[in-house]
Design a protein around this motif. Sequence first.
Motif, PDB file in Angstrom:
ATOM      1  N   ASP A 134      -2.670 -15.733 -11.565  1.00 35.88           N
ATOM      2  CA  ASP A 134      -2.039 -14.548 -12.134  1.00 35.88           C
ATOM      3  C   ASP A 134      -2.741 -13.302 -11.619  1.00 35.88           C
ATOM      4  OD1 ASP A 134      -0.472 -12.906 -13.621  1.00 35.88           O
ATOM      5  OD2 ASP A 134      -1.562 -13.220 -15.518  1.00 35.88           O
ATOM      6  N   TYR A 135      -2.559 -13.011 -10.342  1.00 39.00           N
ATOM      7  CA  TYR A 135      -3.148 -11.830  -9.710  1.00 39.00           C
ATOM      8  C   TYR A 135      -2.060 -11.088  -8.959  1.00 39.00           C
ATOM      9  CZ  TYR A 135      -7.590 -14.094 -10.753  1.00 39.00           C
ATOM     10  OH  TYR A 135      -8.649 -14.703 -11.393  1.00 39.00           O
ATOM     11  N   PRO A 136      -2.252  -9.777  -8.763  1.00 38.26           N
ATOM     12  CA  PRO A 136      -1.213  -9.003  -8.053  1.00 38.26           C
ATOM     13  C   PRO A 136      -0.969  -9.526  -6.643  1.00 38.26           C
ATOM     14  CG  PRO A 136      -2.725  -7.532  -9.176  1.00 38.26           C
ATOM     15  CD  PRO A 136      -3.313  -8.916  -9.285  1.00 38.26           C
ATOM     16  N   ILE A 137      -1.994 -10.102  -6.069  1.00 40.95           N
ATOM     17  CA  ILE A 137      -1.834 -10.545  -4.680  1.00 40.95           C
ATOM     18  C   ILE A 137      -1.327 -11.982  -4.592  1.00 40.95           C
ATOM     19  CG2 ILE A 137      -3.587  -8.976  -3.821  1.00 40.95           C
ATOM     20  CD1 ILE A 137      -5.540 -11.332  -3.812  1.00 40.95           C
ATOM     21  N   SER A 138      -1.108 -12.648  -5.744  1.00 42.02           N
ATOM     22  CA  SER A 138      -0.633 -14.033  -5.731  1.00 42.02           C
ATOM     23  C   SER A 138       0.818 -14.086  -5.275  1.00 42.02           C
ATOM     24  CB  SER A 138      -0.757 -14.640  -7.118  1.00 42.02           C
ATOM     25  OG  SER A 138      -2.086 -14.640  -7.555  1.00 42.02           O
ATOM     26  N   ASP A 139       1.100 -15.112  -4.536  1.00 40.59           N
ATOM     27  CA  ASP A 139       2.467 -15.350  -4.055  1.00 40.59           C
ATOM     28  C   ASP A 139       3.061 -14.116  -3.389  1.00 40.59           C
ATOM     29  OD1 ASP A 139       2.480 -17.972  -5.021  1.00 40.59           O
ATOM     30  OD2 ASP A 139       2.968 -17.261  -7.044  1.00 40.59           O
ATOM     31  N   LEU A 140       2.190 -13.474  -2.597  1.00 38.28           N
ATOM     32  CA  LEU A 140       2.611 -12.245  -1.924  1.00 38.28           C
ATOM     33  C   LEU A 140       3.300 -12.565  -0.605  1.00 38.28           C
ATOM     34  CD1 LEU A 140       2.495  -9.130  -1.423  1.00 38.28           C
ATOM     35  CD2 LEU A 140       0.252  -9.514  -0.395  1.00 38.28           C
ATOM     36  N   GLY A 141       4.377 -11.860  -0.361  1.00 35.06           N
ATOM     37  CA  GLY A 141       5.029 -11.877   0.948  1.00 35.06           C
ATOM     38  C   GLY A 141       5.699 -10.540   1.142  1.00 35.06           C
ATOM     39  N   ALA A 142       5.105  -9.685   1.865  1.00 33.13           N
ATOM     40  CA  ALA A 142       5.607  -8.309   1.930  1.00 33.13           C
ATOM     41  C   ALA A 142       5.325  -7.687   3.283  1.00 33.13           C
ATOM     42  CB  ALA A 142       4.949  -7.480   0.820  1.00 33.13           C
ATOM     43  N   ALA A 143       6.133  -6.660   3.587  1.00 36.26           N
ATOM     44  CA  ALA A 143       5.940  -5.877   4.814  1.00 36.26           C
ATOM     45  C   ALA A 143       4.797  -4.901   4.627  1.00 36.26           C
ATOM     46  CB  ALA A 143       7.223  -5.134   5.169  1.00 36.26           C
TER      47      ALA A 143
END
Length: 473
Positions: A141-150
């Motif tokens: 449960d972190y902001p960078i978890s499961d990140l996929g972004a430009a």
Amino acid sequence: MKHLSKILFATMLVLGITSVTAQDANNPWSVGIQTNAVDFHPTSDVGGTFDDYFNVGDHWNILPSMSRLTVGRYIGSGFVFELAGSVNQIEQYGAESVPQMAYYAIDGSFNYSLRALLNDGWLDPVVGIGGGYTSIADNGDYPISDLGAATLNGKFGLNFWFTDNVALTLESNYKHVFDVDGATHFQHAGGVKFMFGGTDSDGDGIYDKDDECPETPGLPEFNGCPDSDGDGIEDRMDACPNEAGLAEFDGCPDTDGDGIADPNDDCPEVAGLAELNGCPDADGDGVADNEDDCPNEAGPAENNGCPYEDMDGDGVLDKDDECPEVAGTAANNGCPEPDVEVISELNEYSKTVLFELNKATVTADSEEALQSIADIMNEYSNTIFHIEGHTDSTGSAEYNEKLSRERAASVEKWLEENGVPSNRLTSEGYGEERPIATNNTAAGRQDNRRVEISLDKNKEVKDSESSMEDDNQ
């Protein structure tokens, strides 16, 4: 940070005196092998931008292996487009430890080299801007978890070129992540970059782009063009590219040191004169020794450099002597002239020349005397003889003049027919005008009836005067 500073200082110290080539049109491609570090702290809510920027131990996520690959292509005017792929493991989110998460990124950037501003030395600062896509996979449960972004990326880096094709690279990329708060971060990288792709057709170490003679191995000082004879003059400017020479002669040698280049020197191994195309003239007669039949005796060119001879020693040079083997006089073009004794001898013979009564016909008894006269005349091949006819005063003056002229002409004709050239004979009749004795006695009249022979020294003058008179008429 402490160790990184030492490494950077040592590298700069070792490479500081080296001038090398960076990525450019000659080496358009590059491949980089790097280790990367990801740092969320300077961009997080906890720390301000660039806060603890170099805090390697507390904030950097480092994968200590080959974790980033780059491929670059030179575009032109100092610009390079670079594509990078990287992997990492995230265990530090700012100052906070988090469960291990896999980090993947692919980025593209347009980089600009500032190296030209530093006089093309070994130090190559680079700035860049670009974008990419970053993925961080985790179930936490972190902001960078499961990140996929430009991402929007900005870069600053340093390349340390220590050979023509290899550089040590250090760079820092600011990566702004869209739509995900707290995911923006720095990615640092360091490693080695290899440059390649330049064309060197002739293998002389000078790329074709900068090689003015790309098909022929040459030297850097001549922009890749050869100097085959090693005289310091490149072949394109060398009139004698295979013979070492001098700049003043466009690269040609002057073997004999006479100031005339060998290609223009007809006698390249013997010092000579410019006016004789580099050949010597030992006797100073203006005829080069190699064309002079008498190189040690001065003589005119028309006689092949030899002096004219005077074989008969009469003071008339053989070239002007019409009788070069017989001594004569200058007045007679080197041929002998009959003297008084010869003329007297001719006239003794002429006294025995007889004619038929009141006729101009020579008697047969006179032929022996005439032949003797002809033989004497032929000894003087350059002399003109004059035959005179004379009579006594018996009869009319007109008849006597006519008869004397015909008798003189008769003798002239006989001599011509017996070997004396006609251009060496003249004749005239004087009748009774020139007696040598009295006409009052038979003996005197007999003496006056005669044929005499004299020299016609004025014949050429007479002919000349005649021409002048004709021209004036």
